[in-house]
Design a protein around this motif. Sequence first.
Motif, PDB file in Angstrom:
ATOM      1  N   TRP A   4      66.884 -60.547  43.188  1.00 36.16           N
ATOM      2  CA  TRP A   4      68.190 -61.124  43.481  1.00 36.16           C
ATOM      3  C   TRP A   4      69.234 -60.078  43.135  1.00 36.16           C
ATOM      4  O   TRP A   4      69.086 -59.348  42.150  1.00 36.16           O
ATOM      5  CB  TRP A   4      68.440 -62.375  42.660  1.00 36.16           C
ATOM      6  N   THR A   5      70.281 -60.000  43.940  1.00 38.97           N
ATOM      7  CA  THR A   5      71.328 -59.013  43.705  1.00 38.97           C
ATOM      8  C   THR A   5      72.706 -59.641  43.858  1.00 38.97           C
ATOM      9  O   THR A   5      72.885 -60.595  44.614  1.00 38.97           O
ATOM     10  CB  THR A   5      71.222 -57.837  44.699  1.00 38.97           C
ATOM     11  N   ASN A  22      76.407 -59.600  45.247  1.00 42.43           N
ATOM     12  CA  ASN A  22      77.052 -59.031  46.423  1.00 42.43           C
ATOM     13  C   ASN A  22      78.019 -57.932  45.976  1.00 42.43           C
ATOM     14  O   ASN A  22      78.954 -58.203  45.236  1.00 42.43           O
ATOM     15  CB  ASN A  22      77.807 -60.122  47.182  1.00 42.43           C
ATOM     16  N   PHE A  78      72.547 -62.972  46.077  1.00 40.15           N
ATOM     17  CA  PHE A  78      71.623 -63.071  47.197  1.00 40.15           C
ATOM     18  C   PHE A  78      70.211 -62.688  46.792  1.00 40.15           C
ATOM     19  O   PHE A  78      70.013 -61.889  45.882  1.00 40.15           O
ATOM     20  CB  PHE A  78      72.046 -62.120  48.323  1.00 40.15           C
ATOM     21  N   ASN A  89      67.029 -60.781  48.469  1.00 37.67           N
ATOM     22  CA  ASN A  89      66.737 -59.863  49.575  1.00 37.67           C
ATOM     23  C   ASN A  89      65.293 -60.048  50.006  1.00 37.67           C
ATOM     24  O   ASN A  89      64.481 -59.154  49.893  1.00 37.67           O
ATOM     25  CB  ASN A  89      66.987 -58.423  49.135  1.00 37.67           C
ATOM     26  N   THR A  90      64.974 -61.230  50.510  1.00 40.07           N
ATOM     27  CA  THR A  90      63.567 -61.549  50.728  1.00 40.07           C
ATOM     28  C   THR A  90      63.208 -61.880  52.172  1.00 40.07           C
ATOM     29  O   THR A  90      62.046 -62.075  52.462  1.00 40.07           O
ATOM     30  CB  THR A  90      63.164 -62.764  49.875  1.00 40.07           C
ATOM     31  N   SER A 140      67.623 -59.637  56.370  1.00 40.30           N
ATOM     32  CA  SER A 140      68.851 -60.319  55.968  1.00 40.30           C
ATOM     33  C   SER A 140      68.686 -60.909  54.570  1.00 40.30           C
ATOM     34  O   SER A 140      67.588 -60.993  54.042  1.00 40.30           O
ATOM     35  CB  SER A 140      69.220 -61.409  56.977  1.00 40.30           C
ATOM     36  N   ARG A 141      69.804 -61.307  53.999  1.00 40.43           N
ATOM     37  CA  ARG A 141      69.787 -61.824  52.632  1.00 40.43           C
ATOM     38  C   ARG A 141      69.941 -63.345  52.652  1.00 40.43           C
ATOM     39  O   ARG A 141      70.606 -63.899  53.503  1.00 40.43           O
ATOM     40  CB  ARG A 141      70.922 -61.207  51.831  1.00 40.43           C
ATOM     41  N   GLN A 142      69.349 -63.982  51.676  1.00 37.46           N
ATOM     42  CA  GLN A 142      69.447 -65.426  51.525  1.00 37.46           C
ATOM     43  C   GLN A 142      70.343 -65.732  50.337  1.00 37.46           C
ATOM     44  O   GLN A 142      70.139 -65.195  49.245  1.00 37.46           O
ATOM     45  CB  GLN A 142      68.055 -66.019  51.301  1.00 37.46           C
TER      46      GLN A 142
END
Length: 94
Positions: free
Chosen positions: A10-11, A13, A25, A27-28, A33-35
Motif C-alpha cells: 500500500w502506498t 498518493n 492505494f 498497487n495490486t 492501476s491502483r485500488q
Amino acid sequence: MSTKHTPGPWTVNPRGDEGESNLVFANTLANGSRQLVASVAVGADAPANRRLIAAAPDLLAVLERASHINGFREFNDYLPTIRAAIAKATGEKE
C-alpha cells in the motif's frame, strides 16, 4: 493464516490536489492501476495516519513472521525487516 484484506504493498498518493493527496492505494491490480484502500481526513496528523495505514500490510507480515521465530539468531537475522516496517509506519529513517 489466510489474508482477508487487500494485498500490499500500500502506498500514499504522492501527488494530486489537497483532497486526493490524502488517499492510500494498493498497487495490486493486474492492469497496473491502483485500488483505493483508504481516505484520511485532512488535518495536522494526516501524514502520520497515511503512513501508518500504508504500512499496515508490512506490519502484519512482520508480526506473522516474528510470531514463528525461534531463538535469538533467527530474530537477529530478521531484525532489518522489522525495522524497515517500523520505519515505513513512522516515516523515520532506519
